[in-house]
Write a protein that holds these residues in place. Sequence first.
Motif, PDB file in Angstrom:
ATOM      1  N   ARG A 167       0.845  -1.202   0.000  1.00  0.00           N
ATOM      2  CA  ARG A 167       0.000   0.000   0.000  1.00  0.00           C
ATOM      3  C   ARG A 167       0.876   1.246   0.000  1.00  0.00           C
ATOM      4  O   ARG A 167       1.899   1.291   0.675  1.00  0.00           O
ATOM      5  CB  ARG A 167      -0.935   0.020   1.219  1.00  0.00           C
ATOM      6  N   HIS A 168       0.446   2.253  -0.765  1.00  0.00           N
ATOM      7  CA  HIS A 168       1.129   3.547  -0.810  1.00  0.00           C
ATOM      8  C   HIS A 168       0.083   4.653  -0.682  1.00  0.00           C
ATOM      9  O   HIS A 168      -1.031   4.539  -1.215  1.00  0.00           O
ATOM     10  CB  HIS A 168       1.900   3.724  -2.123  1.00  0.00           C
ATOM     11  N   LYS A 169       0.448   5.735   0.020  1.00  0.00           N
ATOM     12  CA  LYS A 169      -0.464   6.871   0.144  1.00  0.00           C
ATOM     13  C   LYS A 169      -0.693   7.537  -1.213  1.00  0.00           C
ATOM     14  O   LYS A 169      -1.799   7.929  -1.557  1.00  0.00           O
ATOM     15  CB  LYS A 169       0.109   7.885   1.138  1.00  0.00           C
ATOM     16  N   ASN A 171       0.039   7.000  -5.364  1.00  0.00           N
ATOM     17  CA  ASN A 171       0.423   6.037  -6.399  1.00  0.00           C
ATOM     18  C   ASN A 171       1.161   6.779  -7.512  1.00  0.00           C
ATOM     19  O   ASN A 171       0.573   7.600  -8.221  1.00  0.00           O
ATOM     20  CB  ASN A 171      -0.822   5.335  -6.952  1.00  0.00           C
ATOM     21  N   LYS A 205       5.669   3.081  -7.258  1.00  0.00           N
ATOM     22  CA  LYS A 205       5.078   3.130  -5.918  1.00  0.00           C
ATOM     23  C   LYS A 205       3.569   2.980  -6.087  1.00  0.00           C
ATOM     24  O   LYS A 205       2.821   3.956  -6.043  1.00  0.00           O
ATOM     25  CB  LYS A 205       5.432   4.445  -5.230  1.00  0.00           C
ATOM     26  N   THR A 207      -0.101   0.683  -5.307  1.00  0.00           N
ATOM     27  CA  THR A 207      -0.817  -0.141  -4.347  1.00  0.00           C
ATOM     28  C   THR A 207      -1.344  -1.404  -5.015  1.00  0.00           C
ATOM     29  O   THR A 207      -1.759  -1.373  -6.176  1.00  0.00           O
ATOM     30  CB  THR A 207      -1.990   0.665  -3.745  1.00  0.00           C
ATOM     31  N   GLY A 208      -1.332  -2.505  -4.252  1.00  0.00           N
ATOM     32  CA  GLY A 208      -1.934  -3.751  -4.734  1.00  0.00           C
ATOM     33  C   GLY A 208      -1.070  -4.489  -5.734  1.00  0.00           C
ATOM     34  O   GLY A 208       0.155  -4.453  -5.693  1.00  0.00           O
ATOM     35  N   ASP A 263       7.972  -3.630  -6.688  1.00  0.00           N
ATOM     36  CA  ASP A 263       7.809  -2.399  -5.910  1.00  0.00           C
ATOM     37  C   ASP A 263       9.168  -1.736  -5.757  1.00  0.00           C
ATOM     38  O   ASP A 263      10.134  -2.363  -5.327  1.00  0.00           O
ATOM     39  CB  ASP A 263       7.218  -2.712  -4.532  1.00  0.00           C
ATOM     40  N   ASP A 403      -5.837  -1.536 -12.198  1.00  0.00           N
ATOM     41  CA  ASP A 403      -5.990  -2.144 -10.878  1.00  0.00           C
ATOM     42  C   ASP A 403      -7.477  -2.263 -10.568  1.00  0.00           C
ATOM     43  O   ASP A 403      -8.299  -1.495 -11.078  1.00  0.00           O
ATOM     44  CB  ASP A 403      -5.286  -1.296  -9.810  1.00  0.00           C
ATOM     45  N   TYR A 407      -7.569   3.253  -8.959  1.00  0.00           N
ATOM     46  CA  TYR A 407      -7.007   4.495  -8.410  1.00  0.00           C
ATOM     47  C   TYR A 407      -6.262   5.296  -9.485  1.00  0.00           C
ATOM     48  O   TYR A 407      -5.859   4.783 -10.526  1.00  0.00           O
ATOM     49  CB  TYR A 407      -6.079   4.200  -7.232  1.00  0.00           C
TER      50      TYR A 407
END
Length: 426
Positions: A167-169, A171, A205, A207-208, A263, A403, A407
């Motif tokens: 998870r990243h704040k 993306n 960077k 998420t998922g 990642d 994804d 996002y």
Amino acid sequence: MISMIMVLNQKGEIMISRQYRDDVSRVAADSFRLQVIAAKEASSQAPIRRIENCSFIYTRHLSMYFVALTKSNVNPALVFEYLFQKIRVLKAYLGEDFDENSMRNNMTLIYELMDETMDFGYPQNCAVDVLQMYINLANVKPQDEPEPEQLTKQITGAIDWRREGIRHKKNEVYIDVLESVNLMVSTSGAILRNEVTGRVQMNTKLTGMPECKFGLNDKLVIEKESAGGKKKPGVEIDDCVFHRCVRLGKFDADRTITFIPPDGEFELMRYRVNDNVNLPFRLIPAVQEEGQTKCSINLKVIANFSEKLFATHVVIKIPVPKNTSKAKIKNSFGRAKYEPEQNAIVWRIKKFPGKATCMLSSDMELVRTVRPKAWERPPINVDFQVPMFTASGVHVRFLRVYDKSGYHTNRWVRYITKAGGYQVKI
């Protein structure tokens, strides 16, 4: 495949060995020690030796030898890649400069890594991130310890370069297209060698477990997309080498680069371009030798890239005769200095504007020699860096991130062209 892996010190003593097949024994190590290490042939001979019907493939790290033994007809490139990956894994666990003492102090850990990275002589999982999830030093505990089911999937699954649950704040994806220009021009101005080698470096960077689709202005793809319509210019990209996350089957079928990225930082691909190279600089030299005591050099440098861009860290090394005593130099901008230790005039320019032209002229006084010898005239060497410019014309057309959550992804692209072997004969 590989029958045995050994690590020997510079005395030829076996520090660690792991036997995967019973067709070789440790007695074979003595012959390697006597014929290679004791004979001091490791630095002068090829890193593959055939001794007593057994092949020894080895590489060095500091004063240690990492040796693979086999009696079968293996692919040596595969064995070397495994040895290099093995050293990379040990660097991640023991530090970049791990030595004999650190190896002896972590025997249990190293044997665990040997068992996990090879099974019955066949290389297995060598991904550092995955290995660190379930093999760690006694005083180190993973921050996010995975569930047993997830761990099994991670070890045995097809995607071992990325774990689930990342998870990243924000993306974000950073893309660097780095090119190196190689040029050789003859004294008559004819181009003898002209090619660009490039690589695409990424820092993801995300998420998922996203799937990415990456596109360059590849000539084959553009011609296929614009069939029947207006033709768009493209670049012939050759010798593509990809990171193992790229689906090669899809690339072979329709030249699309599809992958689930690791990642962090990784090298997505390497490529080469030979045709229609846009050279950043054009050099026009003129050399005149006046007897044995005088020599003059004039050099004109033209920047071929856009006036909106500029080159940085430009260094031009202009060779002069070895018996040069003095040099009077005039140049339009930058700093030029005669450096006797390099037998050259070194011209340094911090910032070279696009479409600019600069001149350098030098009159040299030569020391008369007892036995006159013709000057060999080495080539002029140029070093530079041009941001936001590609000599090949390659550029990123798109990067799509797919994804389940859908996002938004921020994307940044940077281009940098550097000099490889950029030489002009005089």
